[in-house]
Design an enzyme around this catalytic site. Structure first.
Site, PDB file in Angstrom:
ATOM      1  CE1 TYR A 257     -46.585 -15.777  18.430  1.00  0.00           C
ATOM      2  CE2 TYR A 257     -44.893 -17.441  18.153  1.00  0.00           C
ATOM      3  CZ  TYR A 257     -45.976 -16.753  17.671  1.00  0.00           C
ATOM      4  OH  TYR A 257     -46.462 -17.049  16.428  1.00  0.00           O
ATOM      5  CG  ASN A 259     -48.700 -19.927  18.099  1.00  0.00           C
ATOM      6  OD1 ASN A 259     -49.761 -20.190  18.641  1.00  0.00           O
ATOM      7  ND2 ASN A 259     -48.618 -19.586  16.824  1.00  0.00           N
ATOM      8  CE1 TYR A 260     -42.654 -20.355  18.563  1.00  0.00           C
ATOM      9  CE2 TYR A 260     -41.546 -18.442  19.486  1.00  0.00           C
ATOM     10  CZ  TYR A 260     -41.890 -19.211  18.400  1.00  0.00           C
ATOM     11  OH  TYR A 260     -41.469 -18.838  17.151  1.00  0.00           O
TER      12      TYR A 260
END
Ligand code: FAD
Length: 318
Positions: A257, A259-260
């Site tokens: 992911y 955003n991580y």
């Protein structure tokens, strides 16, 4: 700005295409009040069995339910011994009275009751699920340096996507890692997929993780200022957990992911001046799957000289 660039900046990773000065956002209607609930169970209270069941049923919950589980170690309130606690959180676009019978039908084993739930505005529910404190003013959301339960002084995060339920023995092998010293403030958050995510084709936006996922996992380990000289110890704990999880999560690519953001995946020190498209593709495919090539095409068109760059920005083929 052209359809391709407009496509790329809606999920294609920040810091690659230019600077967005303003967004005009089309809002989605929500009820005046929503319901937020938390039910916490330890291993002694059957947490492991419930996590195992949740894996296959949560993605089939009605679209109005957002469901997640935060797993961390705690000291048992009964005998003070270390145990694992799973906190089942949900936000429901409706009232408590509508949610209770729904959960009785879909997940009776959880035993959700009215006392586990609170009605609040949708904006308040974001605050509730981010900082887990009730009664804070909504303006808290405007504070960009707010510390949350997930992020203390320093942290390392990683992510995974799960497509087949993890076996009970798979989870049993994970719990001892949470009893290690480094994991005193580690947390693993499972977020159910399904619902609206299943309806959006993988190529509609750069964000590709859609149908076929049961849930995503966020792993976070935190440490304090005075422990920062030993930061490698915490980073290595995270890498051991990630390695242990390999057989249970998505493969070819092992999806991640964006955003991580995780600089461990692919080439840690990708050098845009010397690095190749093939090297970038290692993390590119994990974050964006087959949308990566279109992102590279757009990048090459709008920023051929690669002015906007960072360790994992989209490379230009120029
Ligand atoms: C503890 C914690 C929990 C999180 N939980 C979640 C979660 O539940 N769900 C989730 O999706 N994410 C989560 N995130 C990740 C977070 O949403 C992302 O890091 C997001 O990118 C933050 O955006 P920002 O603008 O605040 O960050 P920044 O660090 O300011 O920006 C991120 C990137 O975008 C670029 N950028 C910033 N502004 C612009 C602009 N105007 N134009 C173009 N590029 C720009 C930056 O250069 C950078 O590359 C979490 C992060 C943390 C630390």
């Amino acid at each position: 700005m052209g359809e391709d660039l407009f496509w790329a900046i809606r999920g294609g990773g920040g810091g690659s295409f230019g600077i967005v000065l303003a967004w005009k956002v089309k809002l989605v209607p929500v009820p005046a009040n929503v319901t937020a609930c938390t039910v916490s169970k330890t291993l002694e209270q059957n947490a492991a069995k419930l996590v195992h069941q949740w894996q296959s049923i949560a993605r089939k919950f009605p679209k109005e339910i957002h469901s997640s589980i935060a797993i961390a170690r705690v000291n048992s309130s009964e005998d003070g011994k270390m145990t694992i606690q799973a906190s089942y959180g949900s936000v429901f676009l409706g009232s408590i009275d509508e949610l209770i019978p729904l959960m009785e039908e879909k997940f009776p084993e959880l035993g959700l009751v009215k006392e586990d739930c609170l009605e609040m505005s949708w904006a308040e529910s974001i605050l509730y699920s981010t900082v887990s404190i009730i009664g804070l003013p909504l303006e808290t959301l405007l504070n960009r340096t707010q510390k949350s339960a997930l992020s203390q002084t320093f942290f390392k995060a990683k992510s995974d996507f799960v497509k087949q339920p993890i076996s009970e023995s798979g989870f049993e092998g994970l719990w001892p890692k949470f009893y290690e010293d480094e994991a005193k403030s580690a947390v693993m958050v499972l977020v159910a997929y399904g619902g609206k995510m299943d309806e959006i084709p993988e190529t509609e936006y750069p964000y590709p993780h859609r149908a076929g996922n049961l849930y995503s996992i966020l792993y976070v380990v935190n440490w304090e200022e005075e422990e920062n000289k030993n930061s490698e110890k915490f980073m290595n704990w995270m890498r051991r957990v990630y390695s242990y999880m390999t057989p249970y999560v998505s493969k070819s690519p092992r999806e991640a992911y964006v955003n991580y953001r995780d600089l461990d995946i692919g080439t840690n020190k990708f050098n845009h001046d010397k690095g190749s498209y093939t090297e970038a593709k290692v993390w590119g495919l994990k974050y964006f799957k087959n949308n990566f090539d279109k992102l590279v095409y757009v990048k090459t068109k709008v920023d051929p000289q690669n002015f906007f760059k960072h360790e994992q920005s989209i490379p230009s083929l120029f």
